[in-house]
Design a protein around this motif. Structure first.
Motif, PDB file in Angstrom:
ATOM      1  N   GLN A 157       2.155  -2.685  23.679  1.00 32.15           N
ATOM      2  CA  GLN A 157       3.360  -1.881  23.900  1.00 32.15           C
ATOM      3  C   GLN A 157       4.553  -2.599  23.281  1.00 32.15           C
ATOM      4  OE1 GLN A 157       2.938   1.226  25.337  1.00 32.15           O
ATOM      5  NE2 GLN A 157       0.792   0.572  25.175  1.00 32.15           N
ATOM      6  N   ARG A 209      -0.601  -9.500  31.150  1.00 37.07           N
ATOM      7  CA  ARG A 209      -0.664  -8.308  31.991  1.00 37.07           C
ATOM      8  C   ARG A 209      -0.827  -8.609  33.471  1.00 37.07           C
ATOM      9  NH1 ARG A 209      -5.325  -5.018  29.056  1.00 37.07           N
ATOM     10  NH2 ARG A 209      -6.174  -7.136  29.052  1.00 37.07           N
ATOM     11  N   THR A 216       3.621  -8.370  30.508  1.00 36.36           N
ATOM     12  CA  THR A 216       3.722  -7.892  29.126  1.00 36.36           C
ATOM     13  C   THR A 216       2.357  -7.454  28.615  1.00 36.36           C
ATOM     14  OG1 THR A 216       5.488  -9.501  28.716  1.00 36.36           O
ATOM     15  CG2 THR A 216       4.474  -8.476  26.790  1.00 36.36           C
ATOM     16  N   ASP A 217       2.287  -6.223  28.136  1.00 33.53           N
ATOM     17  CA  ASP A 217       1.120  -5.719  27.424  1.00 33.53           C
ATOM     18  C   ASP A 217       1.485  -5.706  25.942  1.00 33.53           C
ATOM     19  OD1 ASP A 217      -0.845  -4.208  26.183  1.00 33.53           O
ATOM     20  OD2 ASP A 217      -0.893  -2.639  27.709  1.00 33.53           O
ATOM     21  N   GLN A 247       7.239 -12.629  32.460  1.00 30.74           N
ATOM     22  CA  GLN A 247       7.429 -11.188  32.530  1.00 30.74           C
ATOM     23  C   GLN A 247       6.105 -10.518  32.193  1.00 30.74           C
ATOM     24  OE1 GLN A 247      11.022  -9.162  31.969  1.00 30.74           O
ATOM     25  NE2 GLN A 247      10.280  -7.989  30.206  1.00 30.74           N
ATOM     26  N   GLU A 258       7.697  -2.090  23.164  1.00 29.67           N
ATOM     27  CA  GLU A 258       8.885  -2.282  23.989  1.00 29.67           C
ATOM     28  C   GLU A 258       8.698  -3.443  24.965  1.00 29.67           C
ATOM     29  OE1 GLU A 258       7.223   0.531  23.638  1.00 29.67           O
ATOM     30  OE2 GLU A 258       8.557   1.745  22.386  1.00 29.67           O
ATOM     31  N   GLN A 259       7.483  -3.637  25.449  1.00 30.27           N
ATOM     32  CA  GLN A 259       7.237  -4.728  26.389  1.00 30.27           C
ATOM     33  C   GLN A 259       7.294  -6.093  25.699  1.00 30.27           C
ATOM     34  OE1 GLN A 259       3.978  -4.274  29.167  1.00 30.27           O
ATOM     35  NE2 GLN A 259       4.223  -2.052  29.240  1.00 30.27           N
ATOM     36  N   THR A 308       2.519 -15.245  24.471  1.00 26.65           N
ATOM     37  CA  THR A 308       1.803 -14.054  24.934  1.00 26.65           C
ATOM     38  C   THR A 308       0.377 -14.450  25.322  1.00 26.65           C
ATOM     39  OG1 THR A 308       0.947 -13.385  22.750  1.00 26.65           O
ATOM     40  CG2 THR A 308       3.154 -12.619  23.367  1.00 26.65           C
ATOM     41  N   GLY A 358      10.815  -6.782  25.243  1.00 26.13           N
ATOM     42  CA  GLY A 358      11.407  -7.161  26.522  1.00 26.13           C
ATOM     43  C   GLY A 358      11.128  -8.613  26.883  1.00 26.13           C
ATOM     44  N   LEU A 359       9.944  -9.107  26.522  1.00 25.29           N
ATOM     45  CA  LEU A 359       9.616 -10.507  26.793  1.00 25.29           C
ATOM     46  C   LEU A 359      10.531 -11.439  26.011  1.00 25.29           C
ATOM     47  CD1 LEU A 359       7.678 -12.634  28.055  1.00 25.29           C
ATOM     48  CD2 LEU A 359       6.252 -12.349  26.000  1.00 25.29           C
ATOM     49  N   GLY A 382       4.169 -14.331  28.950  1.00 28.42           N
ATOM     50  CA  GLY A 382       3.885 -12.905  29.017  1.00 28.42           C
ATOM     51  C   GLY A 382       2.390 -12.648  29.051  1.00 28.42           C
TER      52      GLY A 382
END
Length: 247
Positions: free
Chosen positions: A67, A39, A63-64, A61, A69-70, A13, A73-74, A37
């Motif tokens: 969040q 933003r 990614t914040d 991807q 869910e994000q 991240t 998702g990553l 990941g």
């Protein structure tokens, strides 16, 4: 020990600049497959292109980390693409410095959301996968400010990094044996972190302090050192500073 990095699936991240970018490139050069990941999609795309142009493997991807869910998702896209993940590097962080008397509660909230909750969301997304695999490695980016309070102005930032240190140590106690946990605690490192400060007087002090900063690649090498150890060796904590830094 380089073979202990080769072909590992590493999720990072905060990967669009600074420590995240340098770590992604360094690990890819050592043969890791990196999943990035952050933003800023344009930055991520360029880093992935740079890695693949040199024969490495990478995808990204947007990614914040505030969040949940994000972040999930990553991790999910890494598992979907490669069938597993081996390492999660919780690197995203911000550092707006200002005296407590300024009562900048929005900045406090943002630091808590990114620096603490972002790490927790990463752990929440990867831990079930690591437990199912019977292996995995969390690497959390702390700070020397999580060992000694960075003052004046860094009280809340230090609080978030003390929290990351406590979370990392507690996680190690709970899921050790098969899942490794490392906290990396840098001092002044050349990155965009210093740009988080909007308080004018504090910003002057931060920029002066960061004149001694070491390159982000120094931290990337420390991260690689932790990853490349044999599976029965868990590097729990690495503190690194510029030689000129006196705290």
């Amino acid at each position: 020990m380089e073979n202990n990095i080769k072909n590992k699936i590493v999720v990072i991240t905060g990967a669009s600049s600074g420590l995240g970018e340098e770590t992604a490139k360094h690990l890819a050069e050592k043969g890791a497959i990196v999943v990035l990941g952050a933003r800023r999609s344009d930055k991520l795309e360029q880093i992935v292109n740079d890695i693949t142009a040199k024969g490495g493997k990478a995808l990204y991807q947007v990614t914040d980390v505030t969040q949940k869910e994000q972040v999930q998702g990553l991790v999910d896209i890494a598992v979907s693409a490669y069938g597993k993940i081996d390492v999660l590097i919780n690197n995203a962080g911000i550092m707006p410095i200002a005296p407590m008397a300024e009562v900048r509660t929005d900045e406090w909230d943002n630091m808590i959301d990114v620096n603490i909750k972002g790490v927790l969301y990463g752990i929440a997304a990867a831990l079930p996968i690591f437990q199912k695999q019977g292996s995995g490695h969390f690497i959390n980016l702390g700070s020397v400010a999580g060992i000694k309070v960075f003052s004046p102005g860094g009280t809340v930032y230090s609080g978030t990094k003390y929290a990351v240190r406590a979370i990392s140590d507690g996680l190690r106690h709970e899921v050790g044996r098969h899942i490794r946990t490392t906290i990396i605690e840098p001092g002044a490192v050349d990155s965009e972190l210093k740009l988080s400060t909007n308080h004018e007087e504090s910003s002057v002090g931060v920029n002066e302090f960061y004149k001694i900063a070491i390159p982000a690649a120094s931290v990337a090498r420390a991260i690689a050192f932790a990853i490349e150890q044999p599976a029965d060796v868990d590097i729990n904590e690495i503190v690194l500073r510029p030689a000129a830094q006196d705290f």
